[in-house]
Design an enzyme around this catalytic site. Sequence first.
Site, PDB file in Angstrom:
ATOM      1  N   GLU A 156       0.846  -1.206   0.000  1.00 37.02           N
ATOM      2  CA  GLU A 156       0.000   0.000   0.000  1.00 37.02           C
ATOM      3  C   GLU A 156       0.880   1.255   0.000  1.00 37.02           C
ATOM      4  O   GLU A 156       0.590   2.222  -0.684  1.00 37.02           O
ATOM      5  CB  GLU A 156      -0.898   0.021   1.243  1.00 37.02           C
ATOM      6  CG  GLU A 156      -1.933  -1.083   1.267  1.00 37.02           C
ATOM      7  CD  GLU A 156      -3.352  -0.531   1.278  1.00 37.02           C
ATOM      8  OE1 GLU A 156      -3.835  -0.157   0.194  1.00 37.02           O
ATOM      9  OE2 GLU A 156      -3.958  -0.479   2.350  1.00 37.02           O
ATOM     10  N   THR A 209      -9.216   8.807  -2.050  1.00 36.88           N
ATOM     11  CA  THR A 209      -8.818   8.804  -0.636  1.00 36.88           C
ATOM     12  C   THR A 209      -8.017  10.065  -0.316  1.00 36.88           C
ATOM     13  O   THR A 209      -8.177  10.658   0.749  1.00 36.88           O
ATOM     14  CB  THR A 209      -7.974   7.549  -0.330  1.00 36.88           C
ATOM     15  OG1 THR A 209      -8.717   6.419  -0.769  1.00 36.88           O
ATOM     16  CG2 THR A 209      -7.704   7.401   1.143  1.00 36.88           C
TER      17      THR A 209
HETATM   18  P1  ADP Z   1      -9.927   1.699  -1.531  1.00 34.57           P
HETATM   19  O1  ADP Z   1     -10.324   2.339  -0.224  1.00 34.57           O
HETATM   20  O2  ADP Z   1     -11.120   1.204  -2.270  1.00 34.57           O
HETATM   21  O3  ADP Z   1      -8.803   0.720  -1.376  1.00 34.57           O
HETATM   22  P2  ADP Z   1      -7.995   3.598  -2.263  1.00 34.57           P
HETATM   23  O4  ADP Z   1      -8.294   4.953  -2.787  1.00 34.57           O
HETATM   24  O5  ADP Z   1      -7.427   3.462  -0.906  1.00 34.57           O
HETATM   25  O6  ADP Z   1      -9.358   2.810  -2.429  1.00 34.57           O
HETATM   26  O7  ADP Z   1      -6.965   2.817  -3.198  1.00 34.57           O
HETATM   27  C1  ADP Z   1      -7.077   2.808  -4.522  1.00 34.57           C
HETATM   28  C2  ADP Z   1      -5.778   3.347  -5.134  1.00 34.57           C
HETATM   29  O8  ADP Z   1      -4.797   2.305  -5.212  1.00 34.57           O
HETATM   30  C3  ADP Z   1      -6.048   3.808  -6.535  1.00 34.57           C
HETATM   31  O9  ADP Z   1      -5.264   4.933  -6.799  1.00 34.57           O
HETATM   32  C4  ADP Z   1      -5.564   2.652  -7.396  1.00 34.57           C
HETATM   33  O10 ADP Z   1      -5.131   3.052  -8.673  1.00 34.57           O
HETATM   34  C5  ADP Z   1      -4.402   2.084  -6.579  1.00 34.57           C
HETATM   35  N1  ADP Z   1      -4.192   0.638  -6.825  1.00 34.57           N
HETATM   36  C6  ADP Z   1      -3.084   0.066  -7.291  1.00 34.57           C
HETATM   37  N2  ADP Z   1      -3.237  -1.276  -7.400  1.00 34.57           N
HETATM   38  C7  ADP Z   1      -4.481  -1.562  -6.959  1.00 34.57           C
HETATM   39  C8  ADP Z   1      -5.204  -2.774  -6.840  1.00 34.57           C
HETATM   40  N3  ADP Z   1      -4.709  -3.959  -7.184  1.00 34.57           N
HETATM   41  N4  ADP Z   1      -6.453  -2.681  -6.351  1.00 34.57           N
HETATM   42  C9  ADP Z   1      -6.980  -1.484  -5.999  1.00 34.57           C
HETATM   43  N5  ADP Z   1      -6.341  -0.310  -6.101  1.00 34.57           N
HETATM   44  C10 ADP Z   1      -5.085  -0.333  -6.584  1.00 34.57           C
END
Ligand code: ADP
Length: 335
Positions: A156, A209
């Site tokens: 992350e 986010t």
């Molecule tokens: P959530 O709360 O749904 O996880 P976030 O905004 O925290 O959403 O995370 C999504 C971010 O992470 C986006 O910018 C997305 O492009 C990036 N990302 C990278 N790889 C992934 C993945 N495998 N699944 C989800 N998001 C991803």
Amino acid sequence: MQRRVRRKEKFNFGINERKRILKKIFMEKKIKVFAPATVSNVGPGFDIMGFALNQPGDVIEVALSKGKEIRIKKIYGSRNLPYNPSKNIATASIISLLRLRNIKVGLDVVIRKNMGIGSGLGSSAASSVAGVFAVNKLLDLKLSKSELLVHALNGELISSGTLHADNVAPCLFGGFVLIRSYDPLDIIKIDYPENLFCTVIYPHIEIKTSEARRILDKKITRDNAIAQAGNASGLIAGLITNDIDLISRSMKDYIAEPKRKELIPCYDVVRIAALANGAVNCNISGSGPSMFSFSTSLEDARRIASAMKEAALSKGLRSETFISKINSRGPVIIK
Ligand code: ADP
């Protein structure tokens, strides 16, 4: 003597045959893992609480391949995610794990996203956890969940630049989780009432986010800090002692929700609809736009789901709803 001859016979394959068998064994080495969506914050637990759902969730397939590369072969269910393995959270977490253990292996990864990106349901955490859990099993590394946690968090961090454990920890450990401290990381599993049902609504709007964080005040007042601590403690006490009334009156957030609700056009109507239909309470899930409510029976959970959906529609928003008990298992291997 005879035994030795027999053993020799058994392995007396031609070189090509041996290669073919080895290739087959190697090529068949793959694994498929489901990792659940999560609800974080849970009202007063901003950045420090979360729980896992039974559905939705991500599915990740990892297969051994020739060479030393980590490749993303295909991403289903989302068009906007990076194929660059160090940018995609699923593979970034795997790379973190392999690097630290100094393991050089080729892997082909297939990602199936079953929830919206930026939905507030821990979409990135589900990918991150599924990735490291799958590789741990596939390579038989026998790492504990606490060891895997570091890499799921790294995933992350590498791809999104932020370190929050309130989705990753419940996704990996299952159940309801309190992050008592980030430094050092101190994660505590909290008991919860057996009859707690969760209804989630995901209205189809995207909230970044980063934007949901940007709008928050940098400082909070002493009054709000006291109220938040009281509610967070009340929620944990209510969960442990099965006190539904205490859970209900503790589910109020003084830090994030007052600001973030402005980003969700259906926030008020959805909340009113949930409460009018027997919800224990109703809050934003993570940074939204998803919202969730607890209830104490499947019947209530279903009624609340329809009422929430109708309420969102009254504001012109289409949505998906999910009904689930708290998922106590976390990631699992599937066929
Ligand atoms: P959530 O709360 O749904 O996880 P976030 O905004 O925290 O959403 O995370 C999504 C971010 O992470 C986006 O910018 C997305 O492009 C990036 N990302 C990278 N790889 C992934 C993945 N495998 N699944 C989800 N998001 C991803």
